[in-house]
Motif scaffolding. Sequence first.
Motif, PDB file in Angstrom:
ATOM      1  N   THR A  10      14.322   7.281   5.973  1.00 52.90           N
ATOM      2  CA  THR A  10      15.411   7.195   4.992  1.00 52.90           C
ATOM      3  C   THR A  10      16.626   6.555   5.604  1.00 52.90           C
ATOM      4  O   THR A  10      16.822   6.618   6.821  1.00 52.90           O
ATOM      5  N   THR A  11      17.469   5.931   4.783  1.00 57.05           N
ATOM      6  CA  THR A  11      18.780   5.483   5.254  1.00 57.05           C
ATOM      7  C   THR A  11      19.878   6.331   4.638  1.00 57.05           C
ATOM      8  O   THR A  11      20.753   6.831   5.329  1.00 57.05           O
ATOM      9  N   THR A  15      14.995   9.622   0.279  1.00 56.71           N
ATOM     10  CA  THR A  15      13.580   9.860   0.607  1.00 56.71           C
ATOM     11  C   THR A  15      13.420  11.244   1.225  1.00 56.71           C
ATOM     12  O   THR A  15      12.406  11.917   1.009  1.00 56.71           O
ATOM     13  N   SER A  57      11.646   4.496   2.241  1.00 53.84           N
ATOM     14  CA  SER A  57      12.372   3.728   1.223  1.00 53.84           C
ATOM     15  C   SER A  57      12.388   2.239   1.589  1.00 53.84           C
ATOM     16  O   SER A  57      12.191   1.867   2.747  1.00 53.84           O
ATOM     17  N   ILE A  58      12.647   1.452   0.577  1.00 54.47           N
ATOM     18  CA  ILE A  58      12.723  -0.007   0.739  1.00 54.47           C
ATOM     19  C   ILE A  58      14.180  -0.431   0.837  1.00 54.47           C
ATOM     20  O   ILE A  58      15.025   0.006   0.058  1.00 54.47           O
ATOM     21  N   TYR A  60      16.126  -4.191   1.227  1.00 54.33           N
ATOM     22  CA  TYR A  60      15.945  -5.640   1.276  1.00 54.33           C
ATOM     23  C   TYR A  60      14.469  -6.029   1.422  1.00 54.33           C
ATOM     24  O   TYR A  60      14.091  -6.790   2.305  1.00 54.33           O
ATOM     25  N   GLY A  61      13.664  -5.428   0.560  1.00 56.74           N
ATOM     26  CA  GLY A  61      12.273  -5.855   0.427  1.00 56.74           C
ATOM     27  C   GLY A  61      11.275  -5.234   1.378  1.00 56.74           C
ATOM     28  O   GLY A  61      10.073  -5.467   1.242  1.00 56.74           O
ATOM     29  N   TYR A 105       6.562  -4.278  -3.651  1.00 59.40           N
ATOM     30  CA  TYR A 105       6.734  -3.900  -2.234  1.00 59.40           C
ATOM     31  C   TYR A 105       5.494  -3.191  -1.699  1.00 59.40           C
ATOM     32  O   TYR A 105       5.083  -3.411  -0.559  1.00 59.40           O
ATOM     33  N   LYS A 126      17.470   5.869  -5.796  1.00 54.27           N
ATOM     34  CA  LYS A 126      18.823   6.206  -6.242  1.00 54.27           C
ATOM     35  C   LYS A 126      19.761   5.039  -5.963  1.00 54.27           C
ATOM     36  O   LYS A 126      19.568   4.322  -4.984  1.00 54.27           O
TER      37      LYS A 126
HETATM   38  C1  LIG Z   1      21.258  -2.048   1.315  1.00 55.93           C
HETATM   39  C2  LIG Z   1      20.207  -1.664   0.315  1.00 55.93           C
HETATM   40  C3  LIG Z   1      19.134  -2.509   0.076  1.00 55.93           C
HETATM   41  C4  LIG Z   1      18.156  -2.169  -0.869  1.00 55.93           C
HETATM   42  N1  LIG Z   1      17.128  -3.026  -1.112  1.00 55.93           N
HETATM   43  C5  LIG Z   1      16.232  -2.740  -2.086  1.00 55.93           C
HETATM   44  C6  LIG Z   1      15.212  -3.668  -2.425  1.00 55.93           C
HETATM   45  O1  LIG Z   1      15.067  -4.730  -1.827  1.00 55.93           O
HETATM   46  N2  LIG Z   1      14.385  -3.342  -3.449  1.00 55.93           N
HETATM   47  C7  LIG Z   1      14.501  -2.156  -4.132  1.00 55.93           C
HETATM   48  O2  LIG Z   1      13.722  -1.934  -5.073  1.00 55.93           O
HETATM   49  N3  LIG Z   1      15.424  -1.241  -3.806  1.00 55.93           N
HETATM   50  C8  LIG Z   1      16.297  -1.513  -2.810  1.00 55.93           C
HETATM   51  N4  LIG Z   1      17.277  -0.621  -2.484  1.00 55.93           N
HETATM   52  C9  LIG Z   1      17.313   0.686  -3.176  1.00 55.93           C
HETATM   53  C10 LIG Z   1      16.772   1.799  -2.279  1.00 55.93           C
HETATM   54  O3  LIG Z   1      15.389   1.671  -2.087  1.00 55.93           O
HETATM   55  C11 LIG Z   1      17.121   3.133  -2.948  1.00 55.93           C
HETATM   56  O4  LIG Z   1      18.516   3.257  -2.944  1.00 55.93           O
HETATM   57  C12 LIG Z   1      16.492   4.322  -2.268  1.00 55.93           C
HETATM   58  O5  LIG Z   1      16.775   5.488  -3.040  1.00 55.93           O
HETATM   59  C13 LIG Z   1      17.013   4.497  -0.872  1.00 55.93           C
HETATM   60  O6  LIG Z   1      16.351   5.598  -0.285  1.00 55.93           O
HETATM   61  P1  LIG Z   1      16.903   6.266   1.070  1.00 55.93           P
HETATM   62  O7  LIG Z   1      18.217   6.943   0.719  1.00 55.93           O
HETATM   63  O8  LIG Z   1      15.867   7.245   1.434  1.00 55.93           O
HETATM   64  O9  LIG Z   1      17.037   5.183   2.084  1.00 55.93           O
HETATM   65  C14 LIG Z   1      18.264  -0.937  -1.563  1.00 55.93           C
HETATM   66  C15 LIG Z   1      19.344  -0.083  -1.298  1.00 55.93           C
HETATM   67  C16 LIG Z   1      20.306  -0.441  -0.376  1.00 55.93           C
HETATM   68  C17 LIG Z   1      21.477   0.486  -0.143  1.00 55.93           C
END
Ligand SMILES: Cc1cc2nc3c(=O)[nH]c(=O)nc-3n(C[C@H](O)[C@H](O)[C@H](O)COP(=O)(O)O)c2cc1C
Length: 175
Positions: A10-11, A15, A57-58, A60-61, A105, A126
Amino acid sequence: MSSTLIVYSTTDGHTRKISQHLQQVIEQHGNQARLADIRDINTYRLTDFDKIVLGASIRYGKHRPDVYAFIRHNQALLESRPSAYFSVNVVARKPNKRQADTNPYVRKFLRQISWQPKNLAVFAGKLDYQRYGFWDRNIIRLIMWITKGPTDPMTNIEFTDWAQVEEFGRKIANL
Ligand SMILES: Cc1cc2nc3c(=O)[nH]c(=O)nc-3n(C[C@H](O)[C@H](O)[C@H](O)COP(=O)(O)O)c2cc1C
């Protein structure tokens, strides 16, 4: 009683939140479940667990590099016991992009790795624009504008279908 390890990447924490929900569902079914941040994975002995779940999580692809490394290092183990994988991304907010074979993805990811998980799920993530830095916020807003998603900079929305998460949790509990 079986024991499951849910490894998450997760970032911004979403997730992890989905993983916690899966953990609750698995425990409600009388099984044990533990969470492991993929960054700390070396502190776990994977062979101690009957089932392994990997969620990521994704951004940037792509999934982050440690997701690929985890699979590379543990493929034999993942294939030796029930295992599952889920992806979190905002493209999956559209129900027709929420299956392993319709989410771009996940399709690409499965072509890149040699582990082929039998149990898969794709969850919508989210968006919380105020949490992101200037560039990330505006790049994501642009992508949302192109794909007809929310662009209001105050947007803070969970697209996740929690009933879908629960269904996947039940599936893992019954593996
Ligand atoms: C910088 C950034 C890039 C992202 N790139 C994508 C993407 O390329 N495709 C997508 O469907 N979602 C993208 N997302 C949405 C994330 O997948 C979504 O916010 C997810 O809930 C993040 O989960 P995490 O909090 O566990 O990292 C992006 C979100 C961020 C903040």
